[in-house]
Each structure stands twice: as structure tokens, then as C-alpha cells.
Write a protein that holds these residues in place. Structure first.
Motif, PDB file in Angstrom:
ATOM      1  N   GLU A   3      -2.983  -7.986  -2.677  1.00  7.44           N
ATOM      2  CA  GLU A   3      -1.697  -8.065  -1.982  1.00  7.44           C
ATOM      3  C   GLU A   3      -0.763  -6.942  -2.401  1.00  7.44           C
ATOM      4  O   GLU A   3      -0.111  -6.306  -1.558  1.00  7.44           O
ATOM      5  CB  GLU A   3      -1.038  -9.430  -2.240  1.00  7.44           C
ATOM      6  N   LEU A   4      -0.686  -6.678  -3.708  1.00  9.57           N
ATOM      7  CA  LEU A   4       0.209  -5.608  -4.158  1.00  9.57           C
ATOM      8  C   LEU A   4      -0.313  -4.244  -3.722  1.00  9.57           C
ATOM      9  O   LEU A   4       0.464  -3.375  -3.306  1.00  9.57           O
ATOM     10  CB  LEU A   4       0.365  -5.647  -5.677  1.00  9.57           C
ATOM     11  N   LEU A   5      -1.624  -4.046  -3.784  1.00 12.50           N
ATOM     12  CA  LEU A   5      -2.169  -2.753  -3.387  1.00 12.50           C
ATOM     13  C   LEU A   5      -2.007  -2.528  -1.886  1.00 12.50           C
ATOM     14  O   LEU A   5      -1.716  -1.406  -1.444  1.00 12.50           O
ATOM     15  CB  LEU A   5      -3.644  -2.662  -3.790  1.00 12.50           C
ATOM     16  N   LYS A   6      -2.198  -3.567  -1.083  1.00 11.07           N
ATOM     17  CA  LYS A   6      -1.980  -3.437   0.364  1.00 11.07           C
ATOM     18  C   LYS A   6      -0.546  -3.013   0.659  1.00 11.07           C
ATOM     19  O   LYS A   6      -0.304  -2.096   1.464  1.00 11.07           O
ATOM     20  CB  LYS A   6      -2.278  -4.763   1.067  1.00 11.07           C
ATOM     21  N   ALA A   7       0.393  -3.685   0.012  1.00  5.71           N
ATOM     22  CA  ALA A   7       1.801  -3.354   0.245  1.00  5.71           C
ATOM     23  C   ALA A   7       2.131  -1.947  -0.254  1.00  5.71           C
ATOM     24  O   ALA A   7       2.927  -1.228   0.373  1.00  5.71           O
ATOM     25  CB  ALA A   7       2.690  -4.388  -0.447  1.00  5.71           C
ATOM     26  N   THR A   8       1.516  -1.553  -1.363  1.00  4.54           N
ATOM     27  CA  THR A   8       1.763  -0.213  -1.912  1.00  4.54           C
ATOM     28  C   THR A   8       1.229   0.860  -0.975  1.00  4.54           C
ATOM     29  O   THR A   8       1.919   1.850  -0.662  1.00  4.54           O
ATOM     30  CB  THR A   8       1.102  -0.081  -3.300  1.00  4.54           C
ATOM     31  N   VAL A   9      -0.005   0.697  -0.499  1.00  3.84           N
ATOM     32  CA  VAL A   9      -0.600   1.675   0.415  1.00  3.84           C
ATOM     33  C   VAL A   9       0.184   1.726   1.723  1.00  3.84           C
ATOM     34  O   VAL A   9       0.391   2.811   2.297  1.00  3.84           O
ATOM     35  CB  VAL A   9      -2.082   1.338   0.665  1.00  3.84           C
ATOM     36  N   ALA A  10       0.646   0.572   2.193  1.00  5.43           N
ATOM     37  CA  ALA A  10       1.460   0.552   3.414  1.00  5.43           C
ATOM     38  C   ALA A  10       2.711   1.408   3.239  1.00  5.43           C
ATOM     39  O   ALA A  10       3.110   2.156   4.143  1.00  5.43           O
ATOM     40  CB  ALA A  10       1.831  -0.882   3.772  1.00  5.43           C
ATOM     41  N   GLY A  11       3.333   1.312   2.068  1.00  3.85           N
ATOM     42  CA  GLY A  11       4.521   2.112   1.812  1.00  3.85           C
ATOM     43  C   GLY A  11       4.217   3.594   1.686  1.00  3.85           C
ATOM     44  O   GLY A  11       4.984   4.441   2.158  1.00  3.85           O
ATOM     45  N   VAL A  12       3.095   3.925   1.053  1.00  2.00           N
ATOM     46  CA  VAL A  12       2.734   5.337   0.877  1.00  2.00           C
ATOM     47  C   VAL A  12       2.426   5.994   2.221  1.00  2.00           C
ATOM     48  O   VAL A  12       2.881   7.110   2.504  1.00  2.00           O
ATOM     49  CB  VAL A  12       1.513   5.458  -0.070  1.00  2.00           C
ATOM     50  N   LEU A  13       1.656   5.297   3.084  1.00  2.00           N
ATOM     51  CA  LEU A  13       1.235   5.880   4.354  1.00  2.00           C
ATOM     52  C   LEU A  13       2.225   5.645   5.491  1.00  2.00           C
ATOM     53  O   LEU A  13       2.150   6.304   6.525  1.00  2.00           O
ATOM     54  CB  LEU A  13      -0.132   5.310   4.760  1.00  2.00           C
ATOM     55  N   GLY A  14       3.131   4.693   5.305  1.00  2.00           N
ATOM     56  CA  GLY A  14       4.044   4.358   6.386  1.00  2.00           C
ATOM     57  C   GLY A  14       3.360   3.639   7.523  1.00  2.00           C
ATOM     58  O   GLY A  14       3.804   3.691   8.674  1.00  2.00           O
ATOM     59  N   LEU A  15       2.253   2.945   7.218  1.00  2.00           N
ATOM     60  CA  LEU A  15       1.494   2.215   8.231  1.00  2.00           C
ATOM     61  C   LEU A  15       1.297   0.768   7.793  1.00  2.00           C
ATOM     62  O   LEU A  15       1.224   0.474   6.599  1.00  2.00           O
ATOM     63  CB  LEU A  15       0.108   2.857   8.438  1.00  2.00           C
ATOM     64  N   ARG A  16       1.195  -0.108   8.763  1.00  2.00           N
ATOM     65  CA  ARG A  16       0.918  -1.512   8.481  1.00  2.00           C
ATOM     66  C   ARG A  16      -0.505  -1.644   7.927  1.00  2.00           C
ATOM     67  O   ARG A  16      -1.424  -0.979   8.393  1.00  2.00           O
ATOM     68  CB  ARG A  16       1.045  -2.294   9.788  1.00  2.00           C
ATOM     69  N   VAL A  17      -0.690  -2.496   6.921  1.00  2.00           N
ATOM     70  CA  VAL A  17      -2.035  -2.799   6.404  1.00  2.00           C
ATOM     71  C   VAL A  17      -2.305  -4.267   6.705  1.00  2.00           C
ATOM     72  O   VAL A  17      -1.638  -5.157   6.172  1.00  2.00           O
ATOM     73  CB  VAL A  17      -2.143  -2.522   4.896  1.00  2.00           C
ATOM     74  N   ASP A  18      -3.273  -4.511   7.580  1.00  2.00           N
ATOM     75  CA  ASP A  18      -3.535  -5.875   8.037  1.00  2.00           C
ATOM     76  C   ASP A  18      -4.434  -6.652   7.085  1.00  2.00           C
ATOM     77  O   ASP A  18      -4.134  -7.800   6.740  1.00  2.00           O
ATOM     78  CB  ASP A  18      -4.177  -5.835   9.428  1.00  2.00           C
ATOM     79  N   TYR A  19      -5.539  -6.053   6.678  1.00  2.00           N
ATOM     80  CA  TYR A  19      -6.523  -6.748   5.857  1.00  2.00           C
ATOM     81  C   TYR A  19      -7.118  -5.772   4.844  1.00  2.00           C
ATOM     82  O   TYR A  19      -6.890  -4.568   4.920  1.00  2.00           O
ATOM     83  CB  TYR A  19      -7.648  -7.334   6.730  1.00  2.00           C
ATOM     84  N   TYR A  20      -7.883  -6.310   3.920  1.00  2.00           N
ATOM     85  CA  TYR A  20      -8.587  -5.460   2.959  1.00  2.00           C
ATOM     86  C   TYR A  20     -10.030  -5.925   2.816  1.00  2.00           C
ATOM     87  O   TYR A  20     -10.365  -7.095   3.087  1.00  2.00           O
ATOM     88  CB  TYR A  20      -7.902  -5.494   1.578  1.00  2.00           C
ATOM     89  N   ILE A  21     -10.891  -5.028   2.405  1.00  2.00           N
ATOM     90  CA  ILE A  21     -12.261  -5.347   1.982  1.00  2.00           C
ATOM     91  C   ILE A  21     -12.493  -4.624   0.662  1.00  2.00           C
ATOM     92  O   ILE A  21     -12.323  -3.404   0.583  1.00  2.00           O
ATOM     93  CB  ILE A  21     -13.314  -4.894   3.007  1.00  2.00           C
ATOM     94  N   LEU A  22     -12.856  -5.364  -0.374  1.00  2.00           N
ATOM     95  CA  LEU A  22     -13.152  -4.788  -1.680  1.00  2.00           C
ATOM     96  C   LEU A  22     -14.653  -4.847  -1.922  1.00  2.00           C
ATOM     97  O   LEU A  22     -15.275  -5.902  -1.815  1.00  2.00           O
ATOM     98  CB  LEU A  22     -12.421  -5.547  -2.788  1.00  2.00           C
ATOM     99  N   VAL A  23     -15.241  -3.704  -2.235  1.00  2.00           N
ATOM    100  CA  VAL A  23     -16.667  -3.616  -2.548  1.00  2.00           C
ATOM    101  C   VAL A  23     -16.823  -3.260  -4.016  1.00  2.00           C
ATOM    102  O   VAL A  23     -16.324  -2.228  -4.464  1.00  2.00           O
ATOM    103  CB  VAL A  23     -17.359  -2.541  -1.687  1.00  2.00           C
ATOM    104  N   ASP A  24     -17.481  -4.135  -4.764  1.00  2.00           N
ATOM    105  CA  ASP A  24     -17.778  -3.810  -6.149  1.00  2.00           C
ATOM    106  C   ASP A  24     -18.880  -2.760  -6.169  1.00  2.00           C
ATOM    107  O   ASP A  24     -19.972  -2.968  -5.643  1.00  2.00           O
ATOM    108  CB  ASP A  24     -18.235  -5.056  -6.909  1.00  2.00           C
TER     109      ASP A  24
END
Length: 492
Positions: free
Chosen positions: A275-296
Motif C-alpha cells: 500500500e505504501l509503495l503503491k502510493a509512493t510510486v503514484a506520487g513519483v509518476l503522477g499516475l494512478r496505481v490500481d493494483y500490484y503484483i509482487l514476484v519473489d
């Protein structure tokens, strides 16, 4: 005993079903025919109504399967990601298998000779058992695979009600022209505490055409603004990390949130980081981030092995492993650990070249994960996926995403833009420039962008006169493109 039309008595043994001419071989041959086409035995023994019903049911099942595999193939993709449908499918497969075995057994009982020696009876029973086994094996495999697939699906993807992301089936993307999914590569190595997201890419996909832009941020990006709220209150002038071992790089945000619940209040463990990384990336790029997928990344190697390896063209030697191995140039099929090192190695290279290789690796896996590969390694792939993937994409969105992924795979343009030096200096980023370039990338017409990349890193690009190929110090930069470039042309 009975009478023939000529008045002569005929022993039942002389009939084909009672041990006369043909006897057991004929009974087994007709039983096999009934196993292949239901109703044959019933027609031969004069049971036309039962035979007709069985034949009609058989034809209906075959026609339905053929139609589903041809005319309604696209709908199968839609249903294949719905757990309720999969559960009913598994039950239907089992019911079909039981019915089929009953047809085989009943057919033999109608056809077998009345008087048989003990050895012949044993042989007949064994032959029918083999036929039943031939039916049971593929049925059991299909039912088991459906169950395994459903289990993996429900383990990885939660329902919208569970993760607070309800989906309207009639408008799954909420009227948005693009869906933005954050793709994260987590490096949870044994010598590290927690998860470092060393690969951070936002995939922005046009919901109509499937045209995709991959916007990649370097793991060593610094001084980026935090989202409004507790995180920005703590870091009003940009993220600065947590102690000397965590100097404030983008790849630390995920684990920082997991270790500091107060910066993401009300969010459960293992969800705080995304959640924090999605919000951070949204702020950096100026784009909405809808979902994430994390691959180990270490589990990712298991997926590649389950696929039987991934084919790649290597253009220059890449150090492999800790024993001095090297991935030599050429067309190669990489095993799991080799593919992992291909995407992770920075020896004699850089974070930025590694980012380029990761995009090419993603593209190769997507292209080579064909249905035959998936079917032959189904259990291994499902188990690896459960260990490797985590996401907040709701189950209800999967049908729409599957249709969208088909468009991506069938002719959509996939382009990549990397915010790497000297386009963007990771130690002192120009965030207004990043947002402007990101907006241009997602709003530009992909087919008007040159397919030939201008300046995509091919050697060891550097960040600035004060940043080295590994993101630290020194060196002269090579000029990356400020426009997204086609992966088809930028990958060897």
C-alpha cells in the motif's frame, strides 16, 4: 433354448453373446466400441431405446466440448478464472468419469458369454478393468488439475469483498481508459531482512486495445516524496530511510512500511508494504496505481524450471552465480537459477542494464508460456505460483484482465520507458520531469513512436559524473531515450 425360423432349436451358446462363435473376443471388442461410442452394446443386444439415449448423450457431450474448444474458446478464458465455475467443472468431470465407467461395465455385462471357464472370466474382467482404468486416469488427472488450479487461484487472488476492492462485472475498470498495475520483483534473499523490491515497474495498459507502457523506476531512486498522511509527516522533505543500512532508496519503502505500522495505519501486515509503495510510486509518476503484483525472485526460478526453461539471446557474457560461472553469448535456454542471475546480475554492469534485461526476460516468459507448456507442468507451475506471487487484484477482475491479456499478446504494442541516468539522476531526481514524461508516455499514440530505440543502454550506463555503473560513483553516461521504445526492437 429357443427356435430358429426354420423350426430348429438353437442353443444360446450359438448366439454371439453367449459363448458361441466370437464369444469372449467379440464381447470385449464390442465393449471397447461402447467405451469409445456409448450405446453400441445396447444396440447390438436389441436395447434400442437405452442405446439411443446413451448415444444422444454422448453426441451432446462431444458437441459441447468441440464447440467450447472452437466457437466459444474466448468464453472459456472468461470462465477459467472463476473459482465457482472451476468447482462445478471439477464435479462435472468426476460425474462424467463415473458415468463413463458404468457404461463400460454395463456394456460388458450385456455382451459377455454366459458360460465361460474360470480363466476366461478372469481375462474378461481384467480387460474391462483396463478399459475402466484408461477412462479413470485422464478423468482423475483433469479433476485434480482443476482442483489444483482453483486452489492456486483462490490462494493468490482474494475476492473484492476481502480486500476492499469491489468490482462491477459490467464495468470492471470503472470507466477508466487505462488500468495501471505495479509490477514488483522482491529480493528476499537469505542474507537480507525482509523484502527489498529491487524491480519497480508500472504497467499501464489501455483497456480497449491492450497497448502497454512499462514505466520503470530504478531501485536506488532517492529523495522521492512520500504520500500525504503519516508517511509525509515523518518524511516531509522526501524519504530518508531508517539508519545507516537503509539510506533512503526506493527499494526500502516496502519493508519500511512493514516494520512501521504507524505510517500506514489500519492496514494489516504484509499489506502495508504494497500500500505504501503503491502510493509512493503514484506520487513519483503522477499516475494512478490500481493494483500490484509482487514476484519473489527466488521463487521465480521455480516457475522458469517448471516451464522447462526460457529461451533468450544473450549478447555479452554475464557473470553467473558465486563460483565464477558465466552465461555465454548466444541463443540459450536458461534454467531457473540462470534466468534469475540474468535478471539480477550487476557485475561489470549496472542497475540500469539489469532493468533492461528484466524487461526482456518478462517478455520472453510471457511469449513462451504456451498452453502445452502450462498443461505439461501444471502442478509444478501452480505450486511455484503460490509460493512466488502475491497481489491485491480481486478474483472478480480476472475475467476482464484475461481478455485484456489476450489483446496484449495478440498484436498490442508493448513499450518501455526507464527513468535512468542521465535522463533522470537517481540521487537528485527531477520529479516534475518524471511526471511529464510518464504522462506523455501513456497518452502518446504507440504506433507513432519509432520502433527503433535511440540510446537504450547496451553497455554499462552511468548515472552522472558522481554516479557509477552500479549506482554509486564516477563514469560517463550513455543517453537513454526520453520516449518509450518497443520491447520487440530493444530486446535482442
Amino acid at each position: 433354448m429357443g427356435r430358429s425360423p426354420s423350426g430348429r432349436t438353437r442353443n444360446r451358446d450359438d448366439a454371439g453373446t453367449s459363448g458361441g462363435a466370437g464369444g469372449l473376443p467379440r464381447a470385449l471388442a464390442l465393449t471397447l466400441a461402447s467405451a469409445l461410442v456409448w450405446g453400441v452394446a445396447h444396440f447390438v443386444t436389441g436395447r434400442r431405446v437405452a442405446g439411443g439415449l446413451l448415444l444422444a448423450l454422448y453426441v451432446a457431450i462431444v458437441a459441447a466440448l468441440a464447440g467450447a474448444a472452437t466457437l466459444y474458446r474466448s468464453d472459456l478464458v472468461h470462465y477459467a478464472v472463476q473459482p465457482a465455475v472451476l468447482q462445478r467443472t471439477s464435479a462435472a468431470i468426476i460425474a462424467l468419469g463415473v458415468l463413463w465407467i458404468l457404461v463400460v461395465v454395463r456394456s460388458y455385462l450385456l455382451l459377455r458369454p454366459v458360460r465361460l471357464a474360470a480363466g476366461a472370466r478372469t481375462l474378461g474382467a481384467a480387460a474391462v478393468a483396463v478399459m475402466c482404468f484408461a477412462v479413470a486416469v485422464p478423468v482423475a488427472w483433469s479433476a485434480h488439475s482443476t482442483y489444483v488450479y482453483r486452489d492456486a487461484l483462490t490462494s493468490i487472488f482474494r475476492t473484492g469483498s476481502e480486500n476492499g476492492k469491489p468490482v462491477d462485472a459490467k464495468d470492471p475498470f470503472n470507466g477508466e481508459s487505462r488500468v495501471n498495475i505495479l509490477l514488483l520483483g522482491g529480493d528476499s534473499a537469505a542474507d537480507r531482512t525482509g523484502v527489498r523490491t529491487d524491480s519497480v515497474t508500472l504497467a499501464s495498459v489501455d483497456t480497449k486495445t491492450g497497448d502497454t507502457v512499462l514505466l520503470s523506476l530504478p531501485r536506488n531512486l532517492e529523495r522521492f516524496p512520500m504520500p500525504p498522511g503519516p508517511a509525509r509527516d515523518r518524511f516531509p522533505y522526501g524519504f530518508t530511510g531508517d539508519g545507516p543500512q537503509n539510506p533512503g532508496l526506493l527499494n526500502e519503502v516496502y519493508e519500511y512500511a512493514e516494520n512501521h505500522p504507524d505510517v500506514v495505519p489500519g492496514v494489516a501486515k504484509k499489506r502495508r508494504g504494497p500500500e505504501l509503495l503503491k502510493a509512493t510510486v503514484a506520487g513519483v509518476l503522477g499516475l494512478r496505481v490500481d493494483y500490484y503484483i509482487l514476484v519473489d525472485m527466488f521463487g521465480f526460478a521455480d516457475i522458469v524450471d517448471a516451464m522447462g526453461g526460457v529461451k533468450l539471446k544473450i549478447t555479452e557474457p554475464i557473470p553467473y552465480g558465486l563460483q565464477g560461472g558465466v552465461l555465454q553469448p548466444g541463443d540459450r535456454t536458461l534454467k531457473g537459477k540462470e534466468a534469475l542471475w540474468y535478471g539480477r546480475s550487476r557485475t561489470n554492469s549496472s542497475d540500469y542494464v539489469r532493468m533492461s534485461r528484466q524487461k526482456c526476460l518478462m517478455r520472453a516468459i510471457a511469449e513462451q508460456a504456451d498452453p502445452q507448456t502450462v498443461l505439461t507442468s501444471f502442478d509444478k507451475l501452480a505450486a511455484a505460483a503460490k509460493r512466488t506471487l502475491s497481489t491485491d487484484i480481486p478474483q472478480e477482475l480476472l475475467p476482464a484482465l484475461m481478455k485484456l491479456s489476450n489483446r496484449v499478446k495478440n498484436g498490442a504494442q508493448i513499450r518501455s520507458l526507464q527513468f535512468v541516468p542521465p535522463l533522470i539522476y537517481t540521487g537528485n531526481p527531477d520529479f516534475d520531469k518524471i511526471r511529464s514524461l510518464a504522462a506523455d508516455a501513456v497518452n502518446s499514440e504507440p504506433r507513432q513512436v519509432s520502433a527503433k530505440p535511440s540510446g537504450t543502454p547496451t553497455a554499462s550506463p552511468t548515472a552522472s559524473p558522481t554516479e557509477s555503473p552500479d549506482g554509486q560513483d564516477g563514469g560517463e553516461p550513455s543517453k537513454p531515450s526520453s520516449k518509450p521504445v518497443s520491447l520487440e526492437s530493444s530486446c535482442p
